[in-house]
Design a protein around this motif. Structure first.
Motif, PDB file in Angstrom:
ATOM      1  N   VAL A 164      -4.158   1.003   0.312  1.00  0.00           N
ATOM      2  CA  VAL A 164      -3.438   1.441   1.916  1.00  0.00           C
ATOM      3  C   VAL A 164      -1.943   1.491   1.405  1.00  0.00           C
ATOM      4  CG1 VAL A 164      -3.094   0.522   4.087  1.00  0.00           C
ATOM      5  CG2 VAL A 164      -5.115   0.043   2.916  1.00  0.00           C
ATOM      6  N   ASN A 165      -1.719   2.822   1.682  1.00  0.00           N
ATOM      7  CA  ASN A 165      -0.212   3.204   1.317  1.00  0.00           C
ATOM      8  C   ASN A 165       0.710   2.173   2.252  1.00  0.00           C
ATOM      9  OD1 ASN A 165       2.226   4.170   0.915  1.00  0.00           O
ATOM     10  ND2 ASN A 165       1.713   6.445   1.242  1.00  0.00           N
ATOM     11  N   PRO A 166       1.408   1.477   1.712  1.00  0.00           N
ATOM     12  CA  PRO A 166       2.235   0.710   2.471  1.00  0.00           C
ATOM     13  C   PRO A 166       3.604   1.456   3.252  1.00  0.00           C
ATOM     14  CG  PRO A 166       2.731   0.330   0.150  1.00  0.00           C
ATOM     15  CD  PRO A 166       1.653   1.197   0.316  1.00  0.00           C
ATOM     16  N   PHE A 167       3.912   2.927   2.650  1.00  0.00           N
ATOM     17  CA  PHE A 167       4.846   3.303   3.067  1.00  0.00           C
ATOM     18  C   PHE A 167       4.458   5.010   3.591  1.00  0.00           C
ATOM     19  CE2 PHE A 167       6.304   1.174  -0.668  1.00  0.00           C
ATOM     20  CZ  PHE A 167       6.816  -0.029  -0.284  1.00  0.00           C
ATOM     21  N   PRO A 168       3.369   4.809   4.518  1.00  0.00           N
ATOM     22  CA  PRO A 168       2.882   6.068   4.904  1.00  0.00           C
ATOM     23  C   PRO A 168       3.927   7.298   5.444  1.00  0.00           C
ATOM     24  CG  PRO A 168       2.262   4.400   6.553  1.00  0.00           C
ATOM     25  CD  PRO A 168       2.918   3.842   5.543  1.00  0.00           C
ATOM     26  N   ALA A 169       5.046   6.830   6.032  1.00  0.00           N
ATOM     27  CA  ALA A 169       5.888   7.622   6.684  1.00  0.00           C
ATOM     28  C   ALA A 169       6.751   8.308   5.549  1.00  0.00           C
ATOM     29  CB  ALA A 169       6.674   7.066   7.574  1.00  0.00           C
ATOM     30  N   LYS A 170       7.042   7.576   4.631  1.00  0.00           N
ATOM     31  CA  LYS A 170       7.704   8.008   3.442  1.00  0.00           C
ATOM     32  C   LYS A 170       7.354   8.709   2.068  1.00  0.00           C
ATOM     33  CE  LYS A 170      11.306   5.608   5.077  1.00  0.00           C
ATOM     34  NZ  LYS A 170      12.674   6.134   5.387  1.00  0.00           N
ATOM     35  N   ILE A 171       5.981   8.560   2.010  1.00  0.00           N
ATOM     36  CA  ILE A 171       5.596   9.266   0.863  1.00  0.00           C
ATOM     37  C   ILE A 171       4.552  10.271   1.272  1.00  0.00           C
ATOM     38  CG2 ILE A 171       4.253   8.791  -1.389  1.00  0.00           C
ATOM     39  CD1 ILE A 171       5.283   5.958  -1.390  1.00  0.00           C
TER      40      ILE A 171
END
Ligand code: FEO
Length: 171
Positions: A164-171
């Protein structure tokens, strides 16, 4: 503008996160070779998490107007003596990373870089969770003595881990 001491330490951390990714991918390959496909999956997810960490540091250096320097990644271990050895090495590695994050926080405090302190807090908390998760796995391995039916059940459980991407808005 980011201070040089903070920029240098962040660049070191980018390298350490990529090295972590490389180490966990190597451990995933080791598990694949031993037939523990659930553990191979767990390490593959771990690898993806480390790539996300590295990329988040990479983006942060740019957000602060700094320069990213990607340095060579040292060779990582490829052979292990068994599942307990792999997770003991994982815990040791995470403890080293925790020390690096703490040092980075110390440098940010010395340099009065409040933005970096705030940015790093997520990683401080993440390290607590990482060490606890691996400690739990080592505890479970000790209960089942790292073998037999218990190991097969544990491997099945490790298969369910998903990235689960912990930084979805960033990466
Ligand atoms: Fe990026 Fe496992 O710490």
């Amino acid at each position: 503008m980011i201070k040089k001491a903070v920029e240098d330490a962040l660049n070191e951390q980018i390298n350490a996160e990529f090295k972590s990714a490389y180490l966990y991918l190597s451990m995933s390959a080791y598990f694949q070779g031993t037939g523990l496909s659930g553990c191979a999956n767990w390490m593959r997810v771990q690898y993806q998490e480390e790539l996300a960490h590295a990329t988040r540091f990479f983006d942060y250096v740019h957000e602060r107007g700094g320069k990213v320097l990607l340095s060579p990644i040292n060779e990582v271990q490829v052979e292990f003596s068994g599942i307990v050895d792999v997770f003991e090495k994982t815990l040791e590695h995470e403890q080293v990373v925790t020390g690096m994050i703490d040092r980075l926080m110390d440098i940010s405090i010395q340099e009065s870089d409040h933005a970096t302190k705030s940015f790093l807090q997520w990683f401080v908390d993440e390290q607590v969770e990482e060490e606890a998760n691996v400690g739990q796995i080592l505890n479970n391995l000790s209960l089942i003595k790292g073998e037999g039916q218990g190991l097969l059940m544990m491997d099945r459980e490790m298969k369910s881990r998903v990235f689960v991407n912990p930084f979805p808005a960033k990466i």
